[in-house]
Motif scaffolding. Structure first.
Motif, short mmCIF file in Angstrom:
data_model
loop_
_atom_site.label_atom_id
_atom_site.label_comp_id
_atom_site.label_asym_id
_atom_site.label_seq_id
_atom_site.Cartn_x
_atom_site.Cartn_y
_atom_site.Cartn_z
N ILE A 100 -45.42 40.57 -23.91
CA ILE A 100 -44.13 39.90 -23.78
C ILE A 100 -43.46 40.32 -22.48
O ILE A 100 -42.91 39.49 -21.74
CB ILE A 100 -43.23 40.21 -24.99
N ILE A 131 -44.43 34.04 -24.83
CA ILE A 131 -43.36 34.83 -25.42
C ILE A 131 -43.02 34.31 -26.81
O ILE A 131 -42.89 35.09 -27.77
CB ILE A 131 -42.11 34.80 -24.51
N THR A 132 -42.89 32.99 -26.93
CA THR A 132 -42.56 32.39 -28.22
C THR A 132 -43.60 32.71 -29.28
O THR A 132 -43.28 33.07 -30.42
CB THR A 132 -42.41 30.87 -28.07
N LEU A 135 -43.48 36.50 -30.22
CA LEU A 135 -42.34 36.83 -31.07
C LEU A 135 -42.60 36.43 -32.53
O LEU A 135 -42.31 37.20 -33.46
CB LEU A 135 -41.09 36.11 -30.55
N ASP A 139 -42.81 39.10 -35.60
CA ASP A 139 -41.84 38.97 -36.69
C ASP A 139 -42.56 38.90 -38.03
O ASP A 139 -42.13 39.53 -39.01
CB ASP A 139 -40.99 37.72 -36.47
N VAL A 160 -41.86 47.60 -28.73
CA VAL A 160 -41.24 46.35 -29.17
C VAL A 160 -39.76 46.32 -28.78
O VAL A 160 -39.25 45.32 -28.27
CB VAL A 160 -41.40 46.17 -30.69
N LEU A 164 -37.99 43.50 -26.39
CA LEU A 164 -36.90 42.64 -26.85
C LEU A 164 -35.66 42.79 -25.97
O LEU A 164 -34.99 41.80 -25.65
CB LEU A 164 -36.56 42.97 -28.31
N TRP A 176 -33.68 34.51 -29.29
CA TRP A 176 -34.81 34.87 -30.16
C TRP A 176 -34.36 35.39 -31.52
O TRP A 176 -35.09 35.25 -32.52
CB TRP A 176 -35.71 35.88 -29.46
N ARG A 177 -33.17 35.96 -31.61
CA ARG A 177 -32.71 36.51 -32.88
C ARG A 177 -32.51 35.44 -33.94
O ARG A 177 -32.67 35.71 -35.14
CB ARG A 177 -31.39 37.26 -32.68
N HIS A 180 -35.97 34.91 -35.55
CA HIS A 180 -36.81 36.08 -35.87
C HIS A 180 -35.94 37.18 -36.45
O HIS A 180 -35.66 38.19 -35.81
CB HIS A 180 -37.55 36.55 -34.62
N LEU A 183 -37.31 40.91 -36.51
CA LEU A 183 -37.22 41.58 -35.22
C LEU A 183 -35.77 41.90 -34.87
O LEU A 183 -35.48 42.95 -34.29
CB LEU A 183 -37.86 40.72 -34.13
#
Length: 204
Positions: A100, A131-132, A135, A139, A160, A164, A176-177, A180, A183
């Motif tokens: 990532i 990246i997607t 993630l 997760d 990790v 992030l 991203w939150r 996921h 994560l």
């Protein structure tokens, strides 16, 4: 020990977090690998950070090599298990997290460091796809566990967490939150640790 690095590099931050968790003393030497006055060539033929200088004739580079060495220096808070399946799993987590970081750094360099006329949005978009996918993979792998390997912090969590945070620094609009939650929960827990707080990168 002296650590050559920058405040925004996620690889350097991973090393600094390990140093903090292991309670190891070191001197941080700030260096811009892209600048004309960089000192890296004298210690790392690849010209990359981080670089850990042990003495005048010995230096270690690549964050994975450095953190493995650092974990052997003190029994305090062992972060990497002994050889075996569990160790391989921790290194697997680290590899995905580093992937990532690699993709995010490549996209940032493509869109912000290359001359405007030769930038490739398609290349940057390809990095975003990596990246997607990574993630989503992490997760699902984390699930409801408190940490990557169960109930105890280890190198997997540090890698990790550094990855992030780097996404937050370089791609704050990624969100991203939202997709996921596992994560996001882990990141919130890690961000509260002194080792993460003391190494937080400056705002972009």
């Amino acid at each position: 020990m002296r650590l050559i690095g920058s405040l925004t590099s996620p690889y350097v931050r991973k090393v600094r977090i390990v140093l903090a968790e292991k309670k190891l003393d070191y001197e941080l030497i700030l260096d811009d690998p892209w600048g004309p006055a960089t000192q890296l060539a004298a210690h790392n033929p690849l010209g990359k950070v981080p670089c850990l200088i042990l003495d005048e004739n010995v230096s270690l580079f690549d964050s994975r090599v450095i953190v493995e060495y650092l974990d052997t220096l003190s029994p305090v808070g062992r972060l990497i298990p002994p050889p075996g399946r569990e160790r391989v799993t921790v290194k697997h987590w680290e590899a995905v997290a580093d992937g990532i970081m690699d993709a995010a750094a490549a996209a940032f360099l493509e869109l912000h460091r290359r001359p405007e006329g030769v930038r490739s949005p398609d290349l940057a978009a390809r990095q975003d796809t990596k990246i997607t996918a990574a993630l989503a993979y992490m997760d699902a792998l984390l699930g409801e566990q408190p940490y990557c390997m169960g109930v105890n912090l280890c190198l997997a969590d540090i890698a990790v967490g550094a990855a992030l945070a780097y996404l937050d620094l370089r791609t704050p609009d990624l969100g991203w939150r939202d997709q996921h939650a596992n994560l996001a929960r882990l990141a919130e827990k890690l961000d509260a640790r002194p080792s993460f707080m003391s190494t937080r990168p400056p705002a972009a």
